[in-house]
Design an enzyme around this catalytic site. Sequence first.
Site, mmCIF file in Angstrom:
data_model
loop_
_atom_site.group_PDB
_atom_site.id
_atom_site.type_symbol
_atom_site.label_atom_id
_atom_site.label_comp_id
_atom_site.label_asym_id
_atom_site.label_seq_id
_atom_site.Cartn_x
_atom_site.Cartn_y
_atom_site.Cartn_z
ATOM 1 N N CYS A 1 2.606 7.111 10.385
ATOM 2 C CA CYS A 1 2.502 7.683 9.035
ATOM 3 C C CYS A 1 3.703 8.555 8.687
ATOM 4 O O CYS A 1 3.621 9.439 7.839
ATOM 5 C CB CYS A 1 1.187 8.436 8.875
ATOM 6 S SG CYS A 1 -0.253 7.410 9.231
ATOM 7 N N LEU B 1 -8.675 1.894 4.904
ATOM 8 C CA LEU B 1 -8.536 2.764 6.069
ATOM 9 C C LEU B 1 -8.520 1.948 7.351
ATOM 10 O O LEU B 1 -8.962 0.806 7.396
ATOM 11 C CB LEU B 1 -9.644 3.822 6.104
ATOM 12 C CG LEU B 1 -11.093 3.381 6.281
ATOM 13 C CD1 LEU B 1 -11.446 3.119 7.738
ATOM 14 C CD2 LEU B 1 -12.024 4.455 5.726
ATOM 15 N N ARG C 1 0.852 -1.198 0.000
ATOM 16 C CA ARG C 1 0.000 0.000 0.000
ATOM 17 C C ARG C 1 0.882 1.241 0.000
ATOM 18 O O ARG C 1 2.080 1.175 0.275
ATOM 19 C CB ARG C 1 -0.915 0.002 1.229
ATOM 20 C CG ARG C 1 -0.140 0.112 2.523
ATOM 21 C CD ARG C 1 -0.992 0.478 3.711
ATOM 22 N NE ARG C 1 -0.237 0.356 4.948
ATOM 23 C CZ ARG C 1 0.679 1.204 5.369
ATOM 24 N NH1 ARG C 1 0.998 2.265 4.644
ATOM 25 N NH2 ARG C 1 1.312 1.007 6.511
ATOM 26 N N SER D 1 -6.256 6.351 9.781
ATOM 27 C CA SER D 1 -5.178 6.364 8.785
ATOM 28 C C SER D 1 -5.665 5.744 7.481
ATOM 29 O O SER D 1 -6.547 4.888 7.491
ATOM 30 C CB SER D 1 -3.979 5.559 9.302
ATOM 31 O OG SER D 1 -3.508 6.092 10.516
ATOM 32 N N LEU D 2 -5.074 6.189 6.373
ATOM 33 C CA LEU D 2 -5.421 5.676 5.046
ATOM 34 C C LEU D 2 -4.178 5.130 4.357
ATOM 35 O O LEU D 2 -3.087 5.667 4.528
ATOM 36 C CB LEU D 2 -5.978 6.790 4.156
ATOM 37 C CG LEU D 2 -7.193 7.567 4.616
ATOM 38 C CD1 LEU D 2 -7.510 8.664 3.614
ATOM 39 C CD2 LEU D 2 -8.375 6.655 4.792
ATOM 40 N N GLN E 1 3.489 5.373 4.866
ATOM 41 C CA GLN E 1 4.571 4.998 5.762
ATOM 42 C C GLN E 1 4.107 3.887 6.699
ATOM 43 O O GLN E 1 3.218 3.124 6.359
ATOM 44 C CB GLN E 1 5.008 6.248 6.547
ATOM 45 C CG GLN E 1 5.607 7.336 5.691
ATOM 46 C CD GLN E 1 7.081 7.101 5.422
ATOM 47 O OE1 GLN E 1 7.742 6.288 6.066
ATOM 48 N NE2 GLN E 1 7.615 7.817 4.441
#
Length: 191
Positions: free
Chosen positions: A147, A130, A49, A116-117, A52
């Site tokens: 992230c 997500l 993905r 987060s995504l 980070q």
Amino acid sequence: MHNFTDMRDENSHDEIWLVEHYPVFTQGQAGKAEHILMPGDIPVVQSDRGGQVTYHGPGQQVMYVLLNLKRRKLGVRDLVTLLEQTVVNTLAEIGIEAHPRADAPGVYVGEKKICSLGLRIRRGCSFHGLALNVNMDLSPFLRINPCGYAGMEMAKITQWKEDATTDNIAPRLLANILALLNNPPYEYIAA
């Protein structure tokens, strides 16, 4: 998720998967080793993905979105905005005011990150999605720069809504994304 994306064709239905994971740090394609500070006994898994490093664990609602973006005429930025708005709408339903930030994808309550995504697009189809912090232990986030941001403070829904669980958040999250995708009514089946 990978197999589904690899095997799908123009006629394949889109799917949305709602899951919880055992404790794990996932490092996205842009991930840098220096953002993993002290993993300890929690495994670190490389992911394809975007983004980070982040943490997944019990009490966090993960939503994988397996969508044919070409068929839906959605760009990547459109999908990010749609996912962020899904979470904003879900949280608004339970009285939590949240917002996205232009400088750091995800959803925030004040300055604290609650969702987060991380996405991947292959052959015009999305996967990953997500991670919404519901009633989880946030301490593993202290072992990383979430992230890629040193000192990023994380939040969870139960800081504002004590009775929140993944069981009562998942149907709301699903209803909100389907509404934004303009999909017909659905049946929610808990596995």
